[in-house]
Write a protein that holds these residues in place. Structure first.
Motif, short mmCIF file in Angstrom:
data_model
loop_
_atom_site.label_atom_id
_atom_site.label_comp_id
_atom_site.label_asym_id
_atom_site.label_seq_id
_atom_site.Cartn_x
_atom_site.Cartn_y
_atom_site.Cartn_z
N ASN A 25 1.29 -0.89 0.08
CA ASN A 25 0.00 0.01 -0.30
C ASN A 25 0.99 0.95 -0.38
N SER A 31 -0.91 -5.24 1.88
CA SER A 31 -2.19 -5.54 2.69
C SER A 31 -2.35 -6.95 1.90
N ILE A 49 -3.73 -6.20 7.34
CA ILE A 49 -2.33 -5.02 7.14
C ILE A 49 -1.14 -5.29 7.85
#
Length: 57
Positions: A25, A31, A49
């Motif tokens: 990300n 992610s 995450i």
């Protein structure tokens, strides 16, 4: 980054799908998107995450 898509087919049941996607990300985190459900229908999804690729895998 990487995607894995699996289908499960059984003669007496509707086809199901499983999908996992890893992506970096904007904050240099990884992610992990997980999706599953019945093929052709609405599925469910979860995004987690992680701080780096080792934690994500």
């Amino acid at each position: 980054m990487a995607t894995c898509l699996l289908y499960r087919q059984a003669p007496s049941r509707p086809s199901r799908f499983y999908r996992i996607e890893l992506a970096m990300n904007l904050f240099s985190e990884v992610s992990v998107l997980r999706e599953w459900g019945i093929a052709g229908g609405n599925g469910q999804s979860v995004i987690n995450i992680y701080g780096n690729l080792r934690e994500a895998s």
